[in-house]
Design a protein around this motif. Structure first.
Motif, mmCIF file in Angstrom:
data_model
loop_
_atom_site.group_PDB
_atom_site.id
_atom_site.type_symbol
_atom_site.label_atom_id
_atom_site.label_comp_id
_atom_site.label_asym_id
_atom_site.label_seq_id
_atom_site.Cartn_x
_atom_site.Cartn_y
_atom_site.Cartn_z
ATOM 1 N N GLU A 1 -7.116 0.039 -4.360
ATOM 2 C CA GLU A 1 -5.964 -0.378 -4.268
ATOM 3 C C GLU A 1 -5.695 -1.983 -3.503
ATOM 4 N N MET B 1 1.246 -1.221 -0.338
ATOM 5 C CA MET B 1 -0.057 -0.001 -0.065
ATOM 6 C C MET B 1 0.927 1.189 -0.001
ATOM 7 N N ARG C 1 3.851 1.331 -0.971
ATOM 8 C CA ARG C 1 4.521 1.591 -2.824
ATOM 9 C C ARG C 1 3.064 2.141 -3.617
ATOM 10 N N ALA C 2 2.631 2.236 -3.091
ATOM 11 C CA ALA C 2 1.158 2.893 -3.710
ATOM 12 C C ALA C 2 0.669 3.950 -3.523
ATOM 13 N N ARG D 1 -6.762 -5.068 -6.307
ATOM 14 C CA ARG D 1 -5.572 -5.056 -7.143
ATOM 15 C C ARG D 1 -4.493 -6.081 -6.757
ATOM 16 N N GLU E 1 -8.396 3.165 -1.036
ATOM 17 C CA GLU E 1 -7.377 1.886 -0.632
ATOM 18 C C GLU E 1 -7.980 0.731 -0.724
#
Length: 67
Positions: A64, A35, A37-38, A67, A61
């Motif tokens: 993400e 998370m 890194r995103a 994914r 959130e």
């Protein structure tokens, strides 16, 4: 949305996150790292709080995490 529906949906999300993480063999730290890194400010305690219903999840959130 009624309060009980909201609470129920959040509880379901928390349970699903916990089981999906475990099924993939990921630690809370690994989820937090992904998370981060995103672009989200997540740490292992954040994952713990979401999984235990102590922190609400934001829509971005949730996307993400899916994914």
């Amino acid at each position: 949305m009624a309060e009980t529906e909201k609470t129920s949906a959040e509880a379901a999300f928390a349970a699903n996150l916990r089981s999906a993480r475990a099924a993939r063999g990921l630690t809370q730290a690994q989820v937090a790292e992904g998370m981060a890194r995103a672009g989200f400010k997540w740490h292992p305690p954040t994952v713990y709080k979401v999984e235990n219903g102590e922190r609400q999840i934001q829509f971005g959130e949730a996307l993400e995490l899916a994914r």
